[in-house]
Scaffold this active site. Structure first.
Site, PDB file in Angstrom:
ATOM      1  N   ASP A  68      -7.134  -5.869   4.346  1.00 45.69           N
ATOM      2  CA  ASP A  68      -6.456  -4.571   4.265  1.00 45.69           C
ATOM      3  C   ASP A  68      -6.412  -3.912   5.642  1.00 45.69           C
ATOM      4  O   ASP A  68      -7.448  -3.560   6.197  1.00 45.69           O
ATOM      5  CB  ASP A  68      -7.227  -3.677   3.270  1.00 45.69           C
ATOM      6  CG  ASP A  68      -6.539  -2.345   3.023  1.00 45.69           C
ATOM      7  OD1 ASP A  68      -5.397  -2.165   3.463  1.00 45.69           O
ATOM      8  OD2 ASP A  68      -7.173  -1.484   2.368  1.00 45.69           O
ATOM      9  N   MET A  72     -11.843   5.565  -0.459  1.00 43.87           N
ATOM     10  CA  MET A  72     -12.497   5.840   0.832  1.00 43.87           C
ATOM     11  C   MET A  72     -13.072   7.241   0.710  1.00 43.87           C
ATOM     12  O   MET A  72     -12.545   8.214   1.242  1.00 43.87           O
ATOM     13  CB  MET A  72     -11.464   5.752   1.960  1.00 43.87           C
ATOM     14  CG  MET A  72     -11.017   4.318   2.230  1.00 43.87           C
ATOM     15  SD  MET A  72      -9.445   4.231   3.099  1.00 43.87           S
ATOM     16  CE  MET A  72      -8.340   4.197   1.706  1.00 43.87           C
ATOM     17  N   HIS A  80      -8.327   2.100  -3.976  1.00 41.73           N
ATOM     18  CA  HIS A  80      -9.275   1.901  -2.880  1.00 41.73           C
ATOM     19  C   HIS A  80      -9.854   3.269  -2.525  1.00 41.73           C
ATOM     20  O   HIS A  80      -9.172   4.085  -1.909  1.00 41.73           O
ATOM     21  CB  HIS A  80      -8.515   1.257  -1.707  1.00 41.73           C
ATOM     22  CG  HIS A  80      -9.323   1.144  -0.456  1.00 41.73           C
ATOM     23  ND1 HIS A  80      -8.739   0.843   0.766  1.00 41.73           N
ATOM     24  CD2 HIS A  80     -10.645   1.279  -0.224  1.00 41.73           C
ATOM     25  CE1 HIS A  80      -9.682   0.803   1.684  1.00 41.73           C
ATOM     26  NE2 HIS A  80     -10.846   1.073   1.122  1.00 41.73           N
ATOM     27  N   MET A 129      -8.267   8.926  -0.033  1.00 44.07           N
ATOM     28  CA  MET A 129      -9.063   9.395   1.113  1.00 44.07           C
ATOM     29  C   MET A 129      -9.493  10.843   0.880  1.00 44.07           C
ATOM     30  O   MET A 129      -8.688  11.673   0.447  1.00 44.07           O
ATOM     31  CB  MET A 129      -8.207   9.330   2.375  1.00 44.07           C
ATOM     32  CG  MET A 129      -7.643   7.957   2.632  1.00 44.07           C
ATOM     33  SD  MET A 129      -6.611   7.986   4.091  1.00 44.07           S
ATOM     34  CE  MET A 129      -6.113   6.275   4.167  1.00 44.07           C
ATOM     35  N   SER A 145       0.849  -1.196   0.000  1.00 47.89           N
ATOM     36  CA  SER A 145       0.000   0.000   0.000  1.00 47.89           C
ATOM     37  C   SER A 145       0.883   1.244   0.000  1.00 47.89           C
ATOM     38  O   SER A 145       1.648   1.478   0.935  1.00 47.89           O
ATOM     39  CB  SER A 145      -0.901  -0.008   1.237  1.00 47.89           C
ATOM     40  OG  SER A 145      -1.451   1.275   1.401  1.00 47.89           O
ATOM     41  N   HIS A 196      -1.323  -0.999  -4.260  1.00 49.58           N
ATOM     42  CA  HIS A 196      -2.590  -0.564  -3.666  1.00 49.58           C
ATOM     43  C   HIS A 196      -2.534   0.944  -3.428  1.00 49.58           C
ATOM     44  O   HIS A 196      -1.580   1.450  -2.831  1.00 49.58           O
ATOM     45  CB  HIS A 196      -2.786  -1.325  -2.345  1.00 49.58           C
ATOM     46  CG  HIS A 196      -4.095  -1.081  -1.676  1.00 49.58           C
ATOM     47  ND1 HIS A 196      -5.277  -1.668  -2.073  1.00 49.58           N
ATOM     48  CD2 HIS A 196      -4.413  -0.310  -0.606  1.00 49.58           C
ATOM     49  CE1 HIS A 196      -6.255  -1.287  -1.283  1.00 49.58           C
ATOM     50  NE2 HIS A 196      -5.766  -0.448  -0.381  1.00 49.58           N
ATOM     51  N   MET A 210     -11.894  -4.917   5.303  1.00 44.88           N
ATOM     52  CA  MET A 210     -11.023  -4.049   6.097  1.00 44.88           C
ATOM     53  C   MET A 210     -10.759  -4.733   7.430  1.00 44.88           C
ATOM     54  O   MET A 210     -11.690  -5.177   8.117  1.00 44.88           O
ATOM     55  CB  MET A 210     -11.675  -2.683   6.334  1.00 44.88           C
ATOM     56  CG  MET A 210     -11.801  -1.791   5.115  1.00 44.88           C
ATOM     57  SD  MET A 210     -10.279  -1.574   4.170  1.00 44.88           S
ATOM     58  CE  MET A 210      -9.208  -0.792   5.379  1.00 44.88           C
ATOM     59  N   ASP A 265      -4.462   4.081  -1.795  1.00 42.63           N
ATOM     60  CA  ASP A 265      -5.499   4.483  -0.841  1.00 42.63           C
ATOM     61  C   ASP A 265      -5.914   5.920  -1.096  1.00 42.63           C
ATOM     62  O   ASP A 265      -5.125   6.841  -0.908  1.00 42.63           O
ATOM     63  CB  ASP A 265      -4.964   4.344   0.590  1.00 42.63           C
ATOM     64  CG  ASP A 265      -4.942   2.894   1.018  1.00 42.63           C
ATOM     65  OD1 ASP A 265      -5.976   2.223   0.878  1.00 42.63           O
ATOM     66  OD2 ASP A 265      -3.877   2.429   1.478  1.00 42.63           O
TER      67      ASP A 265
END
Ligand code: DX5
Ligand code: ZN
Length: 242
Positions: free
Chosen positions: A173, A66, A64, A35, A6, A31, A135, A33
């Site tokens: 994750d 979020m 991913h 946000m 990640s 990966h 998660m 992330d």
């Protein structure tokens, strides 16, 4: 087995070099992330960063999201070079159109379930997804401890996949280190997102290799113990998370 470092745990001041380090490490996916400071109390990076990293590697980019309004981000991330886009099941009635939109953009479709969310929330979508990501920490920050209560959800996802003869990947994750990765593999996970554990090692390639070896051994052990009918020793799913 997929090992996916990640990028959140990388040195963010040297993203190009860190991406090259992952490229050379033998990892399968990168990966990413994303946000938005609303769905989770943190902000990371957006499509422009992903676009800048895309020419540096052929690695599979696993985004991913979020984010509270992923509908405004699907096209930008698809165009920036994400190969798979994961959205959260907590978005409720928005989930179905989002999954269809990701598919229509020609990207792999991922669905994510937070630790306090019942896994049954994901059940209606299993036939539409390429990946179910569980998660194992509350999303928003790297470096947190693995939440063990989530482990039986992996087992449930694995059981559904076998019963319904589906092929979605089962990912974990958050807080995934060498020990928790083995525990997840033992109950059916096949995709391991790991930030802090992998990036904190100067030898990222060695860490990826070690994690792969450990999860492959744990998977074989899991299959053997299931065939020995010792499944009753596995953890029980908390009724609130069913
Ligand atoms: C958490 C992120 C994770 C995180 C994993 O919000 O979704 O991908 O970066 O990092 P570690 O392995 O440090 O828990
Ligand atoms: Zn993530």
């Amino acid at each position: 087995m997929i090992i996916a470092p990640s990028l959140l745990a990388a040195n963010l001041g040297r993203l190009a070099r860190e991406t090259a380090r992952v490229d050379a490490s033998g990892a399968d996916w990168l990966h990413l992330d994303i946000m938005d400071g609303h769905f989770v109390p943190n902000i990371s990076f957006g499509p422009a960063v992903v676009r800048a990293l895309r020419p540096l590697t052929k690695l599979f980019f696993d985004a991913h999201l979020m984010c509270s309004k992923p509908e405004i981000l699907l096209e930008p991330f698809a165009e920036a070079g994400a190969n798979q886009i994961n959205i959260h099941v907590e978005l409720g009635e928005a989930v179905t159109p989002l999954l269809w939109k990701i598919k229509s953009l020609g990207r792999k479709v991922g669905l994510v379930v937070n630790p306090p969310t019942a896994i049954s929330m994901a059940q209606p979508y299993l036939e539409q997804i390429d990946s179910l990501l569980l998660m194992t920490v509350n999303p928003g920050f790297g470096g947190q401890s693995f939440i063990y209560e989530t482990l039986p959800k992996v087992q449930q996802a694995f059981a559904w996949r076998s019963e319904r003869r589906l092929a979605y990947r089962i990912g974990v994750d958050g807080g995934v280190d060498f020990k928790t990765a083995a525990e997840c593999a033992h109950v059916g996970a096949d995709t391991f997102i790991s930030g802090t554990t992998l990036f904190s090692r100067p030898n990222l390639g060695g860490a990826v290799k070690k994690m792969r070896k450990i999860v492959e051994a744990a998977r074989l052990k899991g299959f053997r113990s299931q065939s020995a009918k010792s499944a009753s020793r596995l953890p029980v799913l908390n009724p609130q998370l069913r």
